[in-house]
Design a protein around this motif. Structure first.
Motif, PDB file in Angstrom:
ATOM      1  N   HIS A  26      11.412 -24.741  -0.343  1.00 50.04           N
ATOM      2  CA  HIS A  26      12.265 -25.195   0.770  1.00 50.04           C
ATOM      3  C   HIS A  26      12.500 -26.712   0.669  1.00 50.04           C
ATOM      4  O   HIS A  26      13.614 -27.196   0.862  1.00 50.04           O
ATOM      5  CB  HIS A  26      11.531 -24.814   2.059  1.00 50.04           C
ATOM      6  CG  HIS A  26      12.007 -25.448   3.325  1.00 50.04           C
ATOM      7  ND1 HIS A  26      13.155 -25.073   3.982  1.00 50.04           N
ATOM      8  CD2 HIS A  26      11.442 -26.416   4.100  1.00 50.04           C
ATOM      9  CE1 HIS A  26      13.276 -25.776   5.104  1.00 50.04           C
ATOM     10  NE2 HIS A  26      12.259 -26.604   5.194  1.00 50.04           N
ATOM     11  N   TRP A  27      11.451 -27.445   0.343  1.00 50.47           N
ATOM     12  CA  TRP A  27      11.578 -28.903   0.255  1.00 50.47           C
ATOM     13  C   TRP A  27      12.252 -29.350  -1.034  1.00 50.47           C
ATOM     14  O   TRP A  27      12.986 -30.345  -1.037  1.00 50.47           O
ATOM     15  CB  TRP A  27      10.182 -29.559   0.295  1.00 50.47           C
ATOM     16  CG  TRP A  27       9.431 -29.348   1.560  1.00 50.47           C
ATOM     17  CD1 TRP A  27       9.953 -29.263   2.824  1.00 50.47           C
ATOM     18  CD2 TRP A  27       8.009 -29.185   1.707  1.00 50.47           C
ATOM     19  NE1 TRP A  27       8.952 -29.066   3.735  1.00 50.47           N
ATOM     20  CE2 TRP A  27       7.758 -29.019   3.078  1.00 50.47           C
ATOM     21  CE3 TRP A  27       6.940 -29.167   0.805  1.00 50.47           C
ATOM     22  CZ2 TRP A  27       6.466 -28.831   3.577  1.00 50.47           C
ATOM     23  CZ3 TRP A  27       5.653 -28.993   1.301  1.00 50.47           C
ATOM     24  CH2 TRP A  27       5.423 -28.816   2.677  1.00 50.47           C
ATOM     25  N   GLU A  42      13.157 -21.214   4.511  1.00 50.67           N
ATOM     26  CA  GLU A  42      12.466 -21.395   5.801  1.00 50.67           C
ATOM     27  C   GLU A  42      12.360 -20.064   6.547  1.00 50.67           C
ATOM     28  O   GLU A  42      11.316 -19.729   7.108  1.00 50.67           O
ATOM     29  CB  GLU A  42      13.212 -22.425   6.653  1.00 50.67           C
ATOM     30  CG  GLU A  42      12.557 -22.648   8.020  1.00 50.67           C
ATOM     31  CD  GLU A  42      13.192 -23.791   8.805  1.00 50.67           C
ATOM     32  OE1 GLU A  42      13.895 -24.627   8.216  1.00 50.67           O
ATOM     33  OE2 GLU A  42      12.960 -23.836  10.015  1.00 50.67           O
ATOM     34  N   TYR A  45       9.510 -18.179   4.874  1.00 51.54           N
ATOM     35  CA  TYR A  45       8.120 -18.577   5.148  1.00 51.54           C
ATOM     36  C   TYR A  45       7.739 -18.354   6.609  1.00 51.54           C
ATOM     37  O   TYR A  45       6.586 -18.077   6.901  1.00 51.54           O
ATOM     38  CB  TYR A  45       7.766 -19.972   4.616  1.00 51.54           C
ATOM     39  CG  TYR A  45       8.404 -21.195   5.234  1.00 51.54           C
ATOM     40  CD1 TYR A  45       8.229 -21.540   6.572  1.00 51.54           C
ATOM     41  CD2 TYR A  45       9.146 -22.061   4.434  1.00 51.54           C
ATOM     42  CE1 TYR A  45       8.794 -22.689   7.099  1.00 51.54           C
ATOM     43  CE2 TYR A  45       9.708 -23.223   4.952  1.00 51.54           C
ATOM     44  CZ  TYR A  45       9.535 -23.526   6.297  1.00 51.54           C
ATOM     45  OH  TYR A  45      10.089 -24.662   6.799  1.00 51.54           O
TER      46      TYR A  45
HETATM   47 FE   FE2 Z   1      11.659 -27.675   6.991  1.00 50.69          FE
END
Ligand code: FE2
Length: 145
Positions: A26-27, A42, A45
């Protein structure tokens, strides 16, 4: 330890580690479709985090202890963690797909063992969880075409 408990506890450990791994993706995903895949990771998760708690609480309900330490998760997990670097959209989707498919297989196995024991509450929980993996397996497969 019964086979059912071993599989449920494996799922707890793998969900914990996959939750962290999906944050990494995600990052660190990069590319033209960054925003879409960033948001999608996101959603995944968040889903895994809920399932992590749900499966662990089911283990408590059957009178056992779910694994509860990060060090234990790392010893148990079959999810391969990733380093912190850039990941292309395609790499990201492939990693997400691989782990969702692995979790689907594990949840199906746990569901079938629970069914053999007549543990219908665990079966019902796992059938819902497998359903979420089937949906996201399809989503990601379509995105990869
Ligand atoms: Fe985030």
């Amino acid at each position: 330890m019964t086979k059912k408990l071993a599989l449920l506890n494996q799922l707890v450990a793998d969900l914990a580690v996959a939750n962290v791994k999906f944050h990494n993706l995600h990052w660190n995903v990069v590319g033209e479709r960054f925003k879409e895949v960033h948001v999608f990771a996101e959603e995944l998760y968040d889903m895994l985090f809920e399932q992590y708690d749900e499966v662990a609480e089911r283990v408590k309900m059957i009178g056992e202890f779910p694994p509860a330490a990060l060090s234990t998760y790392l010893e148990m997990t079959k999810i391969e963690e990733l380093s912190d670097k850039d990941y292309t959209i395609k790499e990201t989707l492939n990693y997400l797909l691989e782990d969702i498919q692995y979790l689907k297989g594990l949840a199906i196995e746990a569901r079938n063992v629970s069914d053999e024991e007549g543990d219908f509450a665990t079966v019902a929980m796992l059938e819902d969880i497998v359903g979420t993996y089937c949906k996201h397996d399809w989503f990601i497969s379509q995105m990869l075409k």
